[in-house]
Design a protein around this motif. Structure first.
Motif, short mmCIF file in Angstrom:
data_model
loop_
_atom_site.label_atom_id
_atom_site.label_comp_id
_atom_site.label_asym_id
_atom_site.label_seq_id
_atom_site.Cartn_x
_atom_site.Cartn_y
_atom_site.Cartn_z
N SER A 144 -0.84 11.80 4.14
CA SER A 144 0.20 11.10 3.38
C SER A 144 1.56 11.55 3.90
O SER A 144 1.80 12.75 4.07
N PHE A 145 2.41 10.58 4.15
CA PHE A 145 3.76 10.85 4.63
C PHE A 145 4.76 10.63 3.51
O PHE A 145 4.54 9.83 2.61
N LEU A 182 0.84 -1.20 0.00
CA LEU A 182 0.00 0.00 0.00
C LEU A 182 0.87 1.24 0.00
O LEU A 182 1.75 1.38 0.83
N ALA A 183 0.62 2.13 -0.93
CA ALA A 183 1.32 3.41 -0.97
C ALA A 183 0.26 4.49 -1.11
O ALA A 183 0.24 5.25 -2.07
N GLU A 184 -0.65 4.52 -0.17
CA GLU A 184 -1.76 5.47 -0.25
C GLU A 184 -1.85 6.24 1.05
O GLU A 184 -1.17 5.92 2.02
N PRO A 185 -2.70 7.26 1.07
CA PRO A 185 -2.86 8.01 2.31
C PRO A 185 -3.36 7.12 3.45
O PRO A 185 -3.92 6.05 3.21
N VAL A 244 -2.49 16.44 3.61
CA VAL A 244 -3.35 16.19 4.76
C VAL A 244 -4.69 16.88 4.53
O VAL A 244 -4.75 17.99 4.00
N SER A 245 -5.77 16.18 4.88
CA SER A 245 -7.12 16.75 4.73
C SER A 245 -7.93 16.45 5.98
O SER A 245 -7.52 15.65 6.83
N ASN A 246 -9.09 17.06 6.06
CA ASN A 246 -10.04 16.77 7.13
C ASN A 246 -11.16 15.88 6.60
O ASN A 246 -12.28 15.91 7.09
#
Length: 171
Positions: A85-86, A46-49, A98-100
């Motif tokens: 996401s890092f 997995l390479a997702e948020p 980054v989101s809410n």
């Protein structure tokens, strides 16, 4: 210190009822916990948020994106919730996006200070604000949760007028 709002779970009751075991990994430092997180992500491909919450102690918790925010939060109220996401480098980790975005907690964009404080305590570089901020409102006519798009405060279900201020109960 900024006064932070407390958000309770406002999503479907059946999702809350399914949350037995917490899945959120506490990120208490940028070494061990994030190293473990990235190792797990690489192992699963997995390479997702990630799903994230900031709990009532101001601690960042992350879980796989497919996880419900309420599970990441162990069923508790939060100061913030969304997706993150890092990016990893040879000198550490940073926040790429980054989101809410959490339809379970529907936090207002004003929850950003809780996210920033959690990341700052970790010494993790971040964008300084949500890279994607969503505005959630509950329709006072039909009760549906809505995302306000392009400043259109109309309910997607019944076309009722959505209130200008966050209205999911006591924050």
């Amino acid at each position: 210190m900024t006064r932070l709002n407390r958000y309770r779970y406002v999503g479907p009751a059946e999702i809350l009822a399914r949350q037995v075991d917490p899945v959120g990994m506490v990120i208490a430092d940028t070494r061990g916990a994030l190293d473990t997180w990235f190792d797990d992500q690489r192992a699963t491909g997995l390479a997702e948020p990630a799903t994230f919450v900031v709990d009532l102690h101001g601690t960042l918790r992350v879980a796989p994106r497919q996880s419900e925010h309420v599970a990441c939060a162990a069923g508790q109220d939060v100061l913030a919730a969304g997706e993150i996401s890092f990016a990893a480098s040879n000198i550490g980790y940073s926040v790429q996006a980054v989101s809410n975005q959490s339809t379970g907690y529907c936090p207002d964009p004003d929850c950003w200070p809780a996210v920033a404080e959690a990341l700052d305590r970790l010494g993790m570089p971040h964008p300084g604000g949500f890279t994607a901020a969503l505005t959630f409102r509950r329709c006072t006519a039909c009760g549906e949760r809505n995302i306000v798009r392009d400043g259109d405060f109309a309910c997607a279900l019944c076309d009722g007028v959505l209130p200008p201020h966050w209205n999911f109960g006591p924050a």
